[in-house]
Enzyme design. Structure first.
Site, PDB file in Angstrom:
ATOM      1  N   ARG A  39      34.654  16.276  73.308  1.00 25.00           N
ATOM      2  CA  ARG A  39      33.985  15.235  72.829  1.00 25.00           C
ATOM      3  C   ARG A  39      34.743  14.874  71.732  1.00 25.00           C
ATOM      4  NH1 ARG A  39      29.607  14.253  68.770  1.00 25.00           N
ATOM      5  NH2 ARG A  39      29.324  12.051  68.904  1.00 25.00           N
ATOM      6  N   GLU A  66      25.532   8.751  65.691  1.00 27.66           N
ATOM      7  CA  GLU A  66      24.709   9.074  64.392  1.00 27.66           C
ATOM      8  C   GLU A  66      24.261   7.705  63.887  1.00 27.66           C
ATOM      9  OE1 GLU A  66      25.348  12.179  62.112  1.00 27.66           O
ATOM     10  OE2 GLU A  66      25.061  13.548  63.409  1.00 27.66           O
ATOM     11  N   TYR A 104      21.805  20.211  63.783  1.00 25.24           N
ATOM     12  CA  TYR A 104      22.171  21.086  62.716  1.00 25.24           C
ATOM     13  C   TYR A 104      20.986  21.717  61.978  1.00 25.24           C
ATOM     14  CZ  TYR A 104      26.681  18.923  63.006  1.00 25.24           C
ATOM     15  OH  TYR A 104      28.092  18.553  63.440  1.00 25.24           O
TER      16      TYR A 104
HETATM   17  C1  GBH Z   1      27.697  15.209  61.710  1.00 26.03           C
HETATM   18  O1  GBH Z   1      26.748  14.825  60.956  1.00 26.03           O
HETATM   19  C2  GBH Z   1      28.762  14.327  61.854  1.00 26.03           C
HETATM   20  O2  GBH Z   1      28.648  13.563  62.988  1.00 26.03           O
HETATM   21  C3  GBH Z   1      30.340  14.828  61.806  1.00 26.03           C
HETATM   22  O3  GBH Z   1      31.249  13.701  61.439  1.00 26.03           O
HETATM   23  C4  GBH Z   1      30.268  15.896  60.427  1.00 26.03           C
HETATM   24  O4  GBH Z   1      31.588  16.205  60.209  1.00 26.03           O
HETATM   25  C5  GBH Z   1      29.317  16.790  60.774  1.00 26.03           C
HETATM   26  O5  GBH Z   1      28.026  16.472  60.915  1.00 26.03           O
HETATM   27  C6  GBH Z   1      29.099  17.853  59.798  1.00 26.03           C
HETATM   28  O6  GBH Z   1      28.905  17.275  58.635  1.00 26.03           O
HETATM   29  O7  GBH Z   1      24.986  15.511  51.345  1.00 26.03           O
HETATM   30  O8  GBH Z   1      22.675  14.891  50.983  1.00 26.03           O
HETATM   31  O9  GBH Z   1      24.292  13.042  51.633  1.00 26.03           O
HETATM   32  C7  GBH Z   1      25.693  15.620  60.602  1.00 26.03           C
HETATM   33  C8  GBH Z   1      24.458  14.772  59.788  1.00 26.03           C
HETATM   34  C9  GBH Z   1      23.871  13.813  58.020  1.00 26.03           C
HETATM   35  C10 GBH Z   1      24.776  15.714  57.775  1.00 26.03           C
HETATM   36  C11 GBH Z   1      24.062  13.340  56.643  1.00 26.03           C
HETATM   37  C12 GBH Z   1      25.265  15.581  56.277  1.00 26.03           C
HETATM   38  C13 GBH Z   1      24.421  14.724  54.334  1.00 26.03           C
HETATM   39  C14 GBH Z   1      23.494  14.762  53.301  1.00 26.03           C
HETATM   40  N1  GBH Z   1      24.893  14.670  58.467  1.00 26.03           N
HETATM   41  N2  GBH Z   1      24.298  14.746  55.787  1.00 26.03           N
HETATM   42  S1  GBH Z   1      23.829  14.530  51.771  1.00 26.03           S
END
Ligand code: GBH
Length: 488
Positions: A116, A205, A335
């Site tokens: 992907r 997302e 996650y």
């Molecule tokens: C994914 O998002 C993304 O699709 C990908 O590009 C990325 O590299 C991967 O995860 C790993 O992070 O620090 O409080 O602002 C996962 C969902 C939602 C996880 C936002 C990180 C940040 C919260 N993401 N979150 S904060």
């Protein structure tokens, strides 16, 4: 049980050594493995289950000014001082644009059968709309040809957050025109690539790029919009998805499969008792109301509209029909749980149980370790929306990831994460939850958005000074699972 890996298999010097290891990768149960045991059989994934890795264009490609690529909001954002840790940017990233052949070989070395990746909109349409740039498309043509020659099924994503800057200058996701422009771009790409790519994802997302890009400002374009404008952005993202499903279906080869890749809020029953399980299903619909619930159900929930009041999104006549255009599969990035849920007699019938302050995390403070999310995520989607095909479009973690003296990253922390999450995924498939494949985030360390290069999610370690990729210990674990199609 003897160790299955050798220094040579692990200690790759660039691409070819892991490629060599691939030749000796196991292709199925071996004598003495106990493969005849019921215990072993019960740990298997379904026949034909796809094992892949996932990446995104801006996080790995680099080559930001090459072959006519136009700028995206991520170029602008990363070049604004103070937005990214260490002021890192994706100008070079993993230099995948030039190293994709090696990277495909490395995938093969992981026994992967699918990949992907995302397509950079501004490589194809440098201004977002208008005349296509053939050189931009050619890169993806070369990548597809390489993948197919290696027996790896391509799963392109059409949008992983890198909106052409020209469109942002005209209002970005605040305008409906962006949703229409996305559908035009998606249809064009599907027309050109669907002879070789059978699966397409629309947006990666919505929940993340909208909430963090337009509400908290942590991601590009770094805005903090008031509620009414924010709801309009949310709505336009959904509309972009729906119009793109229609455009891809209209312009692609017969048999093309289209879906989304959403970071759904996974609701985990706090205790596996019927009342909490039912509450988690209710919470799944409720907590995903602005996004996947609207897509799957074709309407905004009353509770969402009531809470928004005068700030509710302005919805044109045919929008909800477009948004809920049937998809062929649902992709979910998993996650951590969005919420642990317990039943409640009071409305809305559930309560979210807060995470304790010191709940264990991986090497990102947000990444709480909760393997059962990979059971309840797909199980809730199958149960609540009757989805017939589900892909885990992302799952993975940041780990400590410091190379030892011999150059190897002995990431037993990532293996711990992977083993436990995959055990829960296997529980789901063995109970009949229709998960068709798993994409590990990520193939290799890469540009981790606001976190820059300091946070590493790869199965392969990347030395950014030399661009050398070296398999981590977790790569061997992944390869064993993928090659045998069962937990090891
Ligand atoms: C994914 O998002 C993304 O699709 C990908 O590009 C990325 O590299 C991967 O995860 C790993 O992070 O620090 O409080 O602002 C996962 C969902 C939602 C996880 C936002 C990180 C940040 C919260 N993401 N979150 S904060």
């Amino acid at each position: 049980m003897p160790m299955r890996f050798t220094r040579r298999q692990l200690g790759t010097v660039g691409a070819s050594a892991l490629g060599a290891a691939a030749a000796s990768a196991p292709s199925g149960p071996r004598p003495g493995d106990g493969a005849d045991d019921e215990r072993e059989v019960s740990r298997a994934f379904p026949a034909g289950f796809l094992w892949g890795t996932a990446t995104a264009a801006y996080q790995i490609e680099g080559a930001v000014s090459e072959d006519g690529r136009g700028p995206s909001i991520w170029d602008t954002f990363t070049h604004t001082p103070g937005k990214i840790r260490n002021n890192d940017n994706g100008d070079v990233a993993d230099d995948h644009y030039h190293r994709y052949r090696d990277d495909v070989r490395l995938m093969k070395g992981l026994a992967a059968t699918a990949y992907r990746f995302s397509i950079s909109w501004s490589r194809i349409f440098p201004q977002g709309t208008g005349a296509p740039n053939p050189k931009g498309l050619d890169f993806y043509n070369r990548l597809l040809d390489n993948l197919l020659a290696s027996g790896i099924a391509p799963f392109p994503t059409l949008y992983h957050w890198d909106l052409p800057q020209a469109l942002q200058d005209r209002g970005g996701w605040e305008t409906r025109d962006t949703a229409k422009a996305f559908a035009d771009y998606a249809g064009y790409v599907a027309e050109k690539l669907s002879d070789r790519a059978r699966y397409f994802f629309t947006l990666n997302e919505c929940a993340t790029f909208v909430e963090l890009g337009y509400r908290t400002g942590v991601l590009a374009p770094g805005l903090k919009l008031p509620p009414g404008r924010l709801n309009q952005v949310r709505h336009h993202a959904l509309l972009a998805h729906g119009l793109a499903v229609q455009a891809i279906r209209a312009r692609s080869r017969a048999g093309t499969q289209i879906g989304l890749a959403e970071n759904i809020s996974v609701c985990v029953p706090v205790i596996e008792a019927p009342e909490h399980i039912a509450a988690a299903e209710l919470a799944t619909r409720e907590l995903n109301a602005p996004y996947v619930t609207a897509i799957m159900e074709g309407r905004y929930r009353e509770s969402f509209l009531a809470a928004a009041g005068a700030d509710a999104p302005k919805v044109a006549a045919e929008d909800m029909n477009a948004i809920s255009t049937p998809v062929d599969f649902v992709g979910i990035n998993v996650y951590l749980p969005g919420s642990y849920v317990s039943a409640s007699d009071a409305a809305p019938g559930f309560v979210s149980v807060p995470f304790p302050a010191k709940y264990p995390t991986m090497n990102s403070s947000w990444l709480k370790i909760a393997p059962e999310a990979l059971y309840w995520g797909p199980r809730n989607v199958a149960k609540v929306w009757n989805a017939s095909d589900i892909y885990i479009t992302e799952n993975g973690c940041s780990a400590t990831d410091v190379p030892a003296d011999d150059g190897i990253v002995y990431d037993t922390d990532r293996i711990m994460f992977l083993r436990n999450y995959l055990t829960q995924l296997q529980r789901a498939t063995s109970e009949g939850v229709p998960v068709r494949g798993y994409f590990h985030w990520s193939l290799m360390d890469n540009f981790e958005w606001a976190e820059g290069f300091g946070t590493r999610f790869g199965l392969l370690y990347v030395d950014y000074a030399t661009q050398q990729r070296t398999a981590k210990l977790s790569a061997s674990f992944y390869r064993e699972v993928a090659a045998r199609n069962r937990l090891v």
